[in-house]
Write a protein that holds these residues in place. Structure first.
Motif, PDB file in Angstrom:
ATOM      1  N   ALA A   1       9.238   4.136  -4.603  1.00  0.00           N
ATOM      2  CA  ALA A   1       7.829   3.777  -4.436  1.00  0.00           C
ATOM      3  C   ALA A   1       7.644   2.884  -3.210  1.00  0.00           C
ATOM      4  O   ALA A   1       6.688   3.048  -2.445  1.00  0.00           O
ATOM      5  CB  ALA A   1       7.307   3.088  -5.694  1.00  0.00           C
TER       6      ALA A   1
ATOM      7  N   ARG B   1       5.338   3.899   0.087  1.00  0.00           N
ATOM      8  CA  ARG B   1       4.284   3.008   0.582  1.00  0.00           C
ATOM      9  C   ARG B   1       4.592   2.517   1.993  1.00  0.00           C
ATOM     10  O   ARG B   1       3.690   2.369   2.815  1.00  0.00           O
ATOM     11  CB  ARG B   1       4.095   1.850  -0.378  1.00  0.00           C
ATOM     12  CG  ARG B   1       3.454   2.327  -1.660  1.00  0.00           C
ATOM     13  CD  ARG B   1       2.880   1.195  -2.465  1.00  0.00           C
ATOM     14  NE  ARG B   1       2.088   1.748  -3.551  1.00  0.00           N
ATOM     15  CZ  ARG B   1       2.295   1.508  -4.820  1.00  0.00           C
ATOM     16  NH1 ARG B   1       3.266   0.705  -5.180  1.00  0.00           N
ATOM     17  NH2 ARG B   1       1.535   2.043  -5.742  1.00  0.00           N
TER      18      ARG B   1
ATOM     19  N   ALA C   1      -0.954  13.038 -10.264  1.00  0.00           N
ATOM     20  CA  ALA C   1      -1.449  11.689 -10.536  1.00  0.00           C
ATOM     21  C   ALA C   1      -0.472  10.628 -10.009  1.00  0.00           C
ATOM     22  O   ALA C   1      -0.886   9.606  -9.452  1.00  0.00           O
ATOM     23  CB  ALA C   1      -1.672  11.499 -12.032  1.00  0.00           C
ATOM     24  N   ARG C   2       0.827  10.862 -10.166  1.00  0.00           N
ATOM     25  CA  ARG C   2       1.830   9.908  -9.682  1.00  0.00           C
ATOM     26  C   ARG C   2       1.840   9.865  -8.151  1.00  0.00           C
ATOM     27  O   ARG C   2       1.947   8.797  -7.549  1.00  0.00           O
ATOM     28  CB  ARG C   2       3.211  10.288 -10.221  1.00  0.00           C
ATOM     29  CG  ARG C   2       4.314   9.374  -9.795  1.00  0.00           C
ATOM     30  CD  ARG C   2       4.232   8.048 -10.513  1.00  0.00           C
ATOM     31  NE  ARG C   2       5.404   7.259 -10.149  1.00  0.00           N
ATOM     32  CZ  ARG C   2       5.401   5.965 -10.070  1.00  0.00           C
ATOM     33  NH1 ARG C   2       4.339   5.286 -10.396  1.00  0.00           N
ATOM     34  NH2 ARG C   2       6.488   5.315  -9.712  1.00  0.00           N
TER      35      ARG C   2
ATOM     36  N   ALA D   1      -0.701  10.550  -6.200  1.00  0.00           N
ATOM     37  CA  ALA D   1      -1.932   9.851  -5.819  1.00  0.00           C
ATOM     38  C   ALA D   1      -1.745   8.341  -5.937  1.00  0.00           C
ATOM     39  O   ALA D   1      -2.137   7.579  -5.043  1.00  0.00           O
ATOM     40  CB  ALA D   1      -3.092  10.323  -6.685  1.00  0.00           C
ATOM     41  N   TYR D   2      -1.128   7.907  -7.019  1.00  0.00           N
ATOM     42  CA  TYR D   2      -0.886   6.479  -7.215  1.00  0.00           C
ATOM     43  C   TYR D   2       0.031   5.920  -6.122  1.00  0.00           C
ATOM     44  O   TYR D   2      -0.248   4.875  -5.541  1.00  0.00           O
ATOM     45  CB  TYR D   2      -0.268   6.239  -8.598  1.00  0.00           C
ATOM     46  CG  TYR D   2       0.197   4.835  -8.810  1.00  0.00           C
ATOM     47  CD1 TYR D   2      -0.715   3.811  -9.062  1.00  0.00           C
ATOM     48  CD2 TYR D   2       1.548   4.517  -8.737  1.00  0.00           C
ATOM     49  CE1 TYR D   2      -0.282   2.508  -9.246  1.00  0.00           C
ATOM     50  CE2 TYR D   2       1.982   3.220  -8.920  1.00  0.00           C
ATOM     51  CZ  TYR D   2       1.069   2.218  -9.169  1.00  0.00           C
ATOM     52  OH  TYR D   2       1.500   0.938  -9.338  1.00  0.00           O
ATOM     53  N   LEU D   3       1.124   6.624  -5.825  1.00  0.00           N
ATOM     54  CA  LEU D   3       2.082   6.152  -4.829  1.00  0.00           C
ATOM     55  C   LEU D   3       1.482   6.084  -3.435  1.00  0.00           C
ATOM     56  O   LEU D   3       1.810   5.198  -2.652  1.00  0.00           O
ATOM     57  CB  LEU D   3       3.321   7.049  -4.810  1.00  0.00           C
ATOM     58  CG  LEU D   3       4.227   6.938  -6.022  1.00  0.00           C
ATOM     59  CD1 LEU D   3       5.278   8.036  -5.996  1.00  0.00           C
ATOM     60  CD2 LEU D   3       4.881   5.567  -6.075  1.00  0.00           C
TER      61      LEU D   3
ATOM     62  N   GLY E   1      -1.794   5.861  -2.814  1.00  0.00           N
ATOM     63  CA  GLY E   1      -3.034   5.103  -2.803  1.00  0.00           C
ATOM     64  C   GLY E   1      -4.256   5.941  -2.477  1.00  0.00           C
ATOM     65  O   GLY E   1      -5.140   5.506  -1.742  1.00  0.00           O
ATOM     66  N   CYS E   2      -4.293   7.158  -3.014  1.00  0.00           N
ATOM     67  CA  CYS E   2      -5.429   8.044  -2.782  1.00  0.00           C
ATOM     68  C   CYS E   2      -5.804   8.714  -4.103  1.00  0.00           C
ATOM     69  O   CYS E   2      -5.180   8.470  -5.129  1.00  0.00           O
ATOM     70  CB  CYS E   2      -5.101   9.077  -1.706  1.00  0.00           C
ATOM     71  SG  CYS E   2      -3.756  10.209  -2.133  1.00  0.00           S
ATOM     72  N   SER E   3      -6.800   9.577  -4.062  1.00  0.00           N
ATOM     73  CA  SER E   3      -7.244  10.243  -5.289  1.00  0.00           C
ATOM     74  C   SER E   3      -6.418  11.507  -5.551  1.00  0.00           C
ATOM     75  O   SER E   3      -5.764  12.038  -4.647  1.00  0.00           O
ATOM     76  CB  SER E   3      -8.722  10.620  -5.172  1.00  0.00           C
ATOM     77  OG  SER E   3      -8.880  11.656  -4.230  1.00  0.00           O
ATOM     78  N   VAL E   4      -6.489  11.975  -6.783  1.00  0.00           N
ATOM     79  CA  VAL E   4      -5.806  13.222  -7.149  1.00  0.00           C
ATOM     80  C   VAL E   4      -6.382  14.378  -6.339  1.00  0.00           C
ATOM     81  O   VAL E   4      -5.662  15.273  -5.894  1.00  0.00           O
ATOM     82  CB  VAL E   4      -5.918  13.480  -8.672  1.00  0.00           C
ATOM     83  CG1 VAL E   4      -5.380  14.860  -9.027  1.00  0.00           C
ATOM     84  CG2 VAL E   4      -5.164  12.415  -9.441  1.00  0.00           C
TER      85      VAL E   4
END
Length: 168
Positions: A63, A67, A130-131, A133-135, A137-140
């Motif tokens: 992660a 980032r 979803a993961r 997108a989270y990593l 920092g954006c939307s699905v």
């Protein structure tokens, strides 16, 4: 950090560095940049090692790498070099499908960095949207559109490639 923690850290880095290096290389497309990315992620992870060693240190480190790569894109957006041709990456691949992998690697290098990252995370790392997108920092929805554009571009770059499920 006590001696036991240092030993666990050294063991972790020695055992997982090759796999982490492959991911870094897929994210950056360049061996030198991959080494820098992994080293930077390790530098950010080591001070927190004592608190993450019992959970998932590799996931945490990956992660951090994802980032960090996004941060690099933002800083170097206008100054990014584009590789021409292919060169020996230094990453060994013992697969019988070397030609396929070389063609795919060359095609991946032609993708914009954000599309390449989404492809690596979705298909190499096998992470759900979803993961990813989270990593990142954006939307699905952004992950889906980047994935769609990347796959469309890869199909243009590799028009004669058979789908993998048809190859046997």
């Amino acid at each position: 950090m006590d001696e036991d923690e240092r030993a666990r850290l050294a063991e972790f880095v020695a055992s997982r560095a090759p796999a982490l290096m492959r991911v870094a290389y897929l994210l950056t497309g360049d061996l030198g940049d991959a080494e820098d990315l992994l080293q930077s992620a390790l530098a950010k992870t080591i001070p927190r090692w004592g608190s993450i060693r019992h959970s998932d240190p590799e996931g945490y480190l990956r992660a951090v790498m994802y980032r960090e790569q996004v941060s690099w894109w933002r800083r170097l957006r206008r100054r990014r070099e584009v590789p021409i041709g292919t060169s020996d990456s230094g990453v060994r691949d013992s697969s019988a499908d070397a030609d396929l992998r070389l063609a795919l690697r060359a095609a991946l290098w032609q993708l914009p960095p954000r599309q390449r990252t989404v492809v690596v995370l979705r298909y190499y790392e096998d992470l759900p949207e979803a993961r990813v997108a989270y990593l990142l920092g954006c939307s699905v929805g952004t992950v889906r559109s980047r994935t769609h554009r990347a796959i469309t571009r890869l199909r243009q770059l590799l028009p004669n490639m058979e789908p993998l499920e048809l190859r046997r």
